[in-house]
Design an enzyme around this catalytic site. Structure first.
Site, PDB file in Angstrom:
ATOM      1  N   CYS A  83      -2.321  -3.002   7.396  1.00  0.00           N
ATOM      2  CA  CYS A  83      -1.850  -3.105   8.776  1.00  0.00           C
ATOM      3  C   CYS A  83      -2.335  -1.914   9.601  1.00  0.00           C
ATOM      4  O   CYS A  83      -2.556  -0.817   9.090  1.00  0.00           O
ATOM      5  CB  CYS A  83      -0.334  -3.234   8.827  1.00  0.00           C
ATOM      6  SG  CYS A  83       0.574  -1.796   8.213  1.00  0.00           S
ATOM      7  N   GLU A 123       0.824  -1.209   0.000  1.00  0.00           N
ATOM      8  CA  GLU A 123       0.000   0.000   0.000  1.00  0.00           C
ATOM      9  C   GLU A 123       0.858   1.258   0.000  1.00  0.00           C
ATOM     10  O   GLU A 123       0.575   2.216  -0.731  1.00  0.00           O
ATOM     11  CB  GLU A 123      -0.923   0.012   1.228  1.00  0.00           C
ATOM     12  CG  GLU A 123      -1.895  -1.153   1.292  1.00  0.00           C
ATOM     13  CD  GLU A 123      -1.375  -2.300   2.144  1.00  0.00           C
ATOM     14  OE1 GLU A 123      -2.185  -2.878   2.890  1.00  0.00           O
ATOM     15  OE2 GLU A 123      -0.152  -2.597   2.067  1.00  0.00           O
TER      16      GLU A 123
END
Length: 391
Positions: free
Chosen positions: A82, A59
């Site tokens: 996360c 990401e």
């Protein structure tokens, strides 16, 4: 499965994300190899996979590529972003800061530091979150990561290169080469897709392999792991010669002589792991638990029939990739799998066929382990996946 036009778009872009993540399998442990695609106005504006060594996260890399264009986009990620900060900011927070309006997640992260929290952070910031898009495929892609978290062991792929009648060598131990060059090249690609390659001492004695994924331009080769209860692997072997350059780990028991352990550690730079012993030598469940603690998620077993039998009997195999050549060796040859001690057909665990194809005149077939509930041959399940065959 989504049936709307938007639903098919979700499947389309998630397939791209999964494909991206699979490119770095074997290169990101202890982290999973995640794929991320940023889409805006039906066009990809950035895409990325987890970096080698597990950093940066997919990401973060995709957002960095997109810059200000990430504002108002949809992010497709193969694993929940996360939620915790470590060496880098949490990916959930980065997505919010970049102005992403929607995040499509394939599967929730099993790590207790994340598990649902990344999704909650996004939704709390009014980011739309969709989950479960191609979840089964994502679970297979991240199988090693899930196994390390949930089972305290890496996932294990057993590779078998066999004659038509299921032998891996003649009675004299000759095995080079049963399969052809294209099948062997595919086997090298399998090595590159795993964190480590596992063999027993017997394979080192008979074949003296170096276990490298040759011809693929791999900068970071997999860890070489040898199961050797007494730690008597020859110091003249290729693995010993190359150990300073390419990491070698050895799993042994208390029966190993301390002098040998010191030689492997100090002279060759190898890591040694003292494992519980059993009647067969090294307790493989204990060895795999120790390897998981080191961060390994995916191991390819290229050992002989005895090691294959030990792993199968303990139900430690998650996938089997078999190669059959058009040659017969006969009953006197060495079988691909050693004695399992089964009394009935349904004593063993069953596997589901996922892929089969011809490779240079040989046949490759890939199988995944079924849950025990489905394992009875009286309830056979066989599915052939005609897709790209990635795990």
């Amino acid at each position: 499965m989504p049936q709307s036009a938007e639903g098919y778009d979700h499947l389309r872009w998630m397939r791209v994300a999964l494909s991206l993540g699979q490119r770095h399998l074997g290169q990101t442990w202890p982290n999973p190899s995640v794929g991320c695609v940023l889409v805006k106005n039906k066009r990809v504006i950035a895409r990325a996979a987890t970096g080698q060594g597990g950093r940066p996260h997919a990401e973060a890399m995709a957002l960095n590529k997109a810059g200000q264009h990430a504002q108002g986009s949809t992010a497709y990620v193969t694993l929940e972003p996360c939620a915790h900060e470590s060496e880098t900011p949490a990916c959930a927070q980065l997505l919010i800061k970049s102005g992403v309006k929607r995040v499509v997640v394939a599967v929730e992260d099993p790590d207790e530091r994340v598990s649902g929290q990344g999704i909650d952070i996004l939704r709390s910031a009014n980011v739309e979150v969709l989950t479960g898009i191609m979840e089964d495929e994502a679970r297979r892609s991240h199988r090693g990561f899930f196994s390390r978290i949930e089972k305290n062991r890496p996932s294990i792929t057993l590779k078998l290169a066999m004659s038509f009648d299921g032998k891996i060598a003649t009675q004299m131990g000759h095995s080079q080469w049963i399969t052809g060059p294209l099948a062997r090249r595919y086997a090298h690609w399998l090595r590159a897709q795993h964190d480590a390659v596992l063999v027993g001492r017997g394979t080192i004695i008979s074949d003296d392999p170096n276990l490298a994924p040759r011809g693929l331009g791999i900068d970071t080769p997999p860890i070489r792991i040898v199961v050797d209860s007494r730690l008597t692997t020859p110091h003249s072997s290729q693995l010993a010669t190359l150990a300073r350059r390419d990491p070698v780990w050895l799993c042994h028991t208390e029966d190993a002589h301390e002098d040998s352990r010191q030689v492997w550690q100090k002279q060759f730079g190898a890591k040694t792991f003292c494992c519980r012993g059993n009647k067969n030598g090294v307790d493989l469940e204990d060895a795999l638990a120790q390897l998981a603690q080191q961060g390994l998620t995916r191991i390819l077993c290229e050992g002989g029939s005895a090691l294959a039998a030990s792993l199968i009997s303990k139900q430690l195999i998650d996938e089997i990739v078999g190669f059959n050549a058009g040659v017969n060796i006969g009953a006197e040859g060495l079988p691909a799998v050693g004695d399992l001690g089964y009394k009935a057909v349904n004593d063993g665990r069953c596997f589901r066929l996922m892929d089969t194809r011809e490779i240079g005149g040989d046949i490759m077939h890939r199988w995944i382990a079924l849950p025990n509930l489905e394992s009875s041959p009286s309830n056979p399940i066989v599915e052939i996946n005609k897709g790209n065959g990635h795990s």
